[in-house]
Scaffold this active site. Structure first.
Site, PDB file in Angstrom:
ATOM      1  N   ASP A 199      15.347  20.443  10.966  1.00 25.52           N
ATOM      2  CA  ASP A 199      16.196  20.396   9.816  1.00 25.52           C
ATOM      3  C   ASP A 199      15.762  19.399   8.944  1.00 25.52           C
ATOM      4  OD1 ASP A 199      18.170  20.935   7.694  1.00 25.52           O
ATOM      5  OD2 ASP A 199      19.686  20.111   9.007  1.00 25.52           O
ATOM      6  N   ASN A 223      17.231  19.152   5.821  1.00 26.89           N
ATOM      7  CA  ASN A 223      18.498  18.521   4.664  1.00 26.89           C
ATOM      8  C   ASN A 223      19.758  18.674   4.958  1.00 26.89           C
ATOM      9  OD1 ASN A 223      18.684  21.372   5.035  1.00 26.89           O
ATOM     10  ND2 ASN A 223      18.421  22.046   2.992  1.00 26.89           N
ATOM     11  N   ASP A 254      21.723  20.662   6.656  1.00 29.69           N
ATOM     12  CA  ASP A 254      22.568  21.792   6.683  1.00 29.69           C
ATOM     13  C   ASP A 254      22.633  22.287   7.906  1.00 29.69           C
ATOM     14  OD1 ASP A 254      20.031  23.255   6.884  1.00 29.69           O
ATOM     15  OD2 ASP A 254      20.452  24.342   5.022  1.00 29.69           O
ATOM     16  N   ASP A 268       5.110  36.408  10.579  1.00 30.24           N
ATOM     17  CA  ASP A 268       5.568  37.818  11.255  1.00 30.24           C
ATOM     18  C   ASP A 268       5.684  38.792  10.307  1.00 30.24           C
ATOM     19  OD1 ASP A 268       7.128  38.951  13.362  1.00 30.24           O
ATOM     20  OD2 ASP A 268       7.556  36.963  13.991  1.00 30.24           O
ATOM     21  N   ASP A 312       5.711  42.888  14.657  1.00 34.07           N
ATOM     22  CA  ASP A 312       7.088  42.897  15.447  1.00 34.07           C
ATOM     23  C   ASP A 312       7.096  44.488  15.608  1.00 34.07           C
ATOM     24  OD1 ASP A 312       9.767  41.760  15.870  1.00 34.07           O
ATOM     25  OD2 ASP A 312      10.402  43.346  14.761  1.00 34.07           O
ATOM     26  N   GLU A 315       3.138  42.933  18.720  1.00 33.65           N
ATOM     27  CA  GLU A 315       4.067  43.007  19.790  1.00 33.65           C
ATOM     28  C   GLU A 315       4.221  44.290  20.147  1.00 33.65           C
ATOM     29  OE1 GLU A 315       8.608  41.695  20.366  1.00 33.65           O
ATOM     30  OE2 GLU A 315       8.114  42.835  18.907  1.00 33.65           O
ATOM     31  N   HIS A 339      10.719  33.505  21.367  1.00 41.10           N
ATOM     32  CA  HIS A 339      11.958  33.300  20.961  1.00 41.10           C
ATOM     33  C   HIS A 339      12.965  34.327  21.471  1.00 41.10           C
ATOM     34  CE1 HIS A 339      10.097  36.296  18.570  1.00 41.10           C
ATOM     35  NE2 HIS A 339      11.528  36.847  18.052  1.00 41.10           N
ATOM     36  N   ASP A 340      12.440  35.199  22.336  1.00 39.65           N
ATOM     37  CA  ASP A 340      13.063  36.557  22.993  1.00 39.65           C
ATOM     38  C   ASP A 340      13.240  36.136  24.637  1.00 39.65           C
ATOM     39  OD1 ASP A 340      13.634  37.948  20.458  1.00 39.65           O
ATOM     40  OD2 ASP A 340      11.541  38.984  20.942  1.00 39.65           O
TER      41      ASP A 340
END
Ligand code: NOJ
Length: 557
Positions: free
Chosen positions: A21, A23, A25, A98, A200, A257, A330-331
């Protein structure tokens, strides 16, 4: 087989929300990625795969796209994206995006039109059905994120199909105009200068006509719709058409995928002559620790099954197609926690797993944080989890009477948020990921496991990955050599050879927590790489491997 640039490339996957990150947030962003390009250059990777950065309401963290040609405001602007592309290219790093086109967001302009009326020009861009005569849903398929795969839309009193969340309506690939719009969108991104696509769930886009009911397993709430949408009837036709109309005209990387794709399917998808995709992500090795009731039904890791599975893929695709190689994304839970040991032998087992994977034939993918041995996380409260798959599963199973403790146990082992906790850059607050409040809590082990520590330690997992990547760039044997499994019956050691021209490499990987002795099946002991400082003990043609030891020897004929 004609050589391609992606044959000897190593890909690094970034999940932008959790990477860096810039900034404050609490959400990772494109400028954060730009800041870390030199870090990735140091690692030596060739390609970045960016998980979705498109405009999205984030029901599924960007896998629900509202506008395929705009950047998510939380991540930055199109100018930031162009700068990222330029700065990556300046460093010799390619960028793969992606492509999420099995479904869009329900907030996409196409769906906003489609739901307005049955005769809207966009109606047929999605899959609409009325309820059956007996009042039941259009069919018995379940959503991959729990519940039925159908949602009623009151405007027209019809249901739309959503294989994932109800905010991810499936696009209707039977519609020619929709397909052409998708190909044009792909081409515009390629013209912007990107280097390929990770596609995907792309083998889900063709559904059996008539969308018939699926068989229901004992105890299941819904039918296994996959029978009617995994590798569906028109899938090869659609991929070939997409290739001809878009990425086939560019020298780019495409990886599909493909849950449920077998080796036979993968040969068809990746045979260069057929012009579909370059490689696929198989799920077979990721399903080895799942029981008959799916991913949450966690089974113990079985090394023999892994050997059989990897060997099948290595042998089947040799000279016929191309493999992708991965432990993480990420899964998936973190591999060091899943197949290694994330306590006493975290460093040794992370390096061993890396050796095993990176010396196979195919294109390796490293998922952010894997290169420093990040581990699973075990949040105590369901409220600390953000993932829609986890939350929906929890709700459904609690309603059915499951125990919260049992559910949390399987979430700790298998939940997708294990991979999504922010990258641990240093030992400062929130692991240096953000100066604000992170969107998902940082793994509390960040004071000891972080990038700064890894960069200072010459024996770190990071520098071991760097060596493995460099080896691939130097040796055709790793890229093109033939694979063979050896010591097949050894219960705790995965050993294999790679042979190219007159050279053979022997790769020994121990999954044992104590010493294990195996026959040494060759004469010379000229080591290439290993995860222990001193060489292993060799006596009388026997090799004694220490806990989670990996050692690679080379021989010349
Ligand atoms: C696969 C993606 O990797 C996953 O994160 C996503 O939830 C589903 N496809 C739906 O897009």
């Amino acid at each position: 087989m004609e050589r391609k640039w992606w044959h000897d490339s190593v890909v690094y996957q970034i999940y932008p929300r959790s990477f860096k990150d810039s900034n404050g947030d609490g959400i990772g962003d494109l400028v954060g990625i730009i800041e870390k390009l030199d870090y990735l250059k140091e690692l030596g990777i060739d390609v970045i795969w960016l998980s979705p950065v498109y405009d999205s309401p984030n029901d599924d963290n960007g896998y629900d796209i509202r506008d395929y040609e705009a950047i998510m405001a939380e991540f930055g602007t199109m100018a930031d994206f162009d700068r990222l592309l330029d700065q990556a290219h300046d460093r010799g790093i390619k960028i793969v995006m992606d492509l999420v086109v099995n479904h869009s967001s329900d907030e996409h302009a196409w769906f906003a039109e489609s739901r307005k009326s049955k005769d809207n020009p966009y109606r047929d861009y999605y899959i609409w059905r009325s309820r059956q005569e007996d009042g039941t849903l259009p069919n018995n398929w379940g959503s991959i994120f729990s519940g039925p795969a159908w949602e009623l839309d009151e405007a027209t009193n019809e249901y739309y199909l959503h294989l994932f969340s109800k905010k991810q309506p499936d696009l209707n690939w039977e519609n020619e105009q929709l397909r052409q719009e998708v190909y044009q969108m792909i081409t515009r991104w390629l013209d912007r200068g990107i280097d390929g696509f990770r596609m995907d769930v792309i083998n889900l886009i063709s559904k059996t006509p008539g969308l018939p009911d699926a068989t229901v397993s004992p105890g299941a709430l819904y039918g296994e719709g996959g029978q009617h949408y995994i590798n569906g009837p028109r899938i090869h036709e659609f991929l070939k058409e997409m290739n001809d109309a878009s990425f086939g005209n560019y020298d780019v990387l495409t990886v599909g995928e493909m849950p449920g794709a077998t080796t036979d399917d993968a040969i068809l998808y990746t045979d260069p002559e057929r012009k579909e995709v370059n490689m696929v992500f198989t799920f077979e090795h990721m399903d080895l620790d799942s029981g008959p009731n799916g991913k949450w039904d966690v089974q113990p890791f079985d090394l023999q099954k892994l050997k059989t599975n990897f060997t099948k893929w290595q042998v089947a695709l040799h000279e016929k197609g191309w493999n992708s190689l991965y432990w993480n994304n990420h899964d998936q839970p973190r591999v060091v926690s899943r197949f290694g040991n994330d306590t006493t032998y975290r460093v040794a087992s992370a390096k061993m797993l890396a050796t095993l994977l990176h010396l196979l034939k195919g294109t390796p993918y490293i998922y952010q944080g894997e290169e420093i041995g990040m581990t699973n996380v075990a949040f105590e409260s369901i409220d600390d989890y953000e993932d829609i798959e986890i939350r929906n599963m929890w709700k459904e199973r609690i309603e059915q009477g499951a125990s919260p403790e049992d559910l949390l146990r399987s979430i700790h082992l298998k939940g997708r948020d294990n991979a999504r906790t922010p990258i641990q850059w240093d030992a400062t607050d929130h692991g240096g990921f953000t100066t604000g409040t992170p969107w998902l809590k940082v793994n509390p082990n960040y004071p000891s496991i972080n990038v700064e520590q890894a960069l200072q330690d010459p024996n770190s997992i990071f520098y071991y990955y760097k060596q493995l990547i460099a080896l691939r760039h130097q040796h055709d044997l790793i890229v093109y050599g033939e694979y063979a499994l050896i010591l097949e019956e050894e219960p705790e050691v995965y050993a294999y050879t790679r042979t190219y021209e007159k050279e053979t490499w022997y790769i020994y990987c121990s999954f044992a927590q104590s010493d294990v002795t195996v026959p040494l099946v060759h004469d010379t002991t000229d080591p290439v790489i290993g995860n222990y400082d001193a060489s292993p003990i060799v006596t009388d043609q026997k090799l004694t491997l220490r806990p989670y030891e990996a050692i690679v020897y080379r021989t010349m004929q």
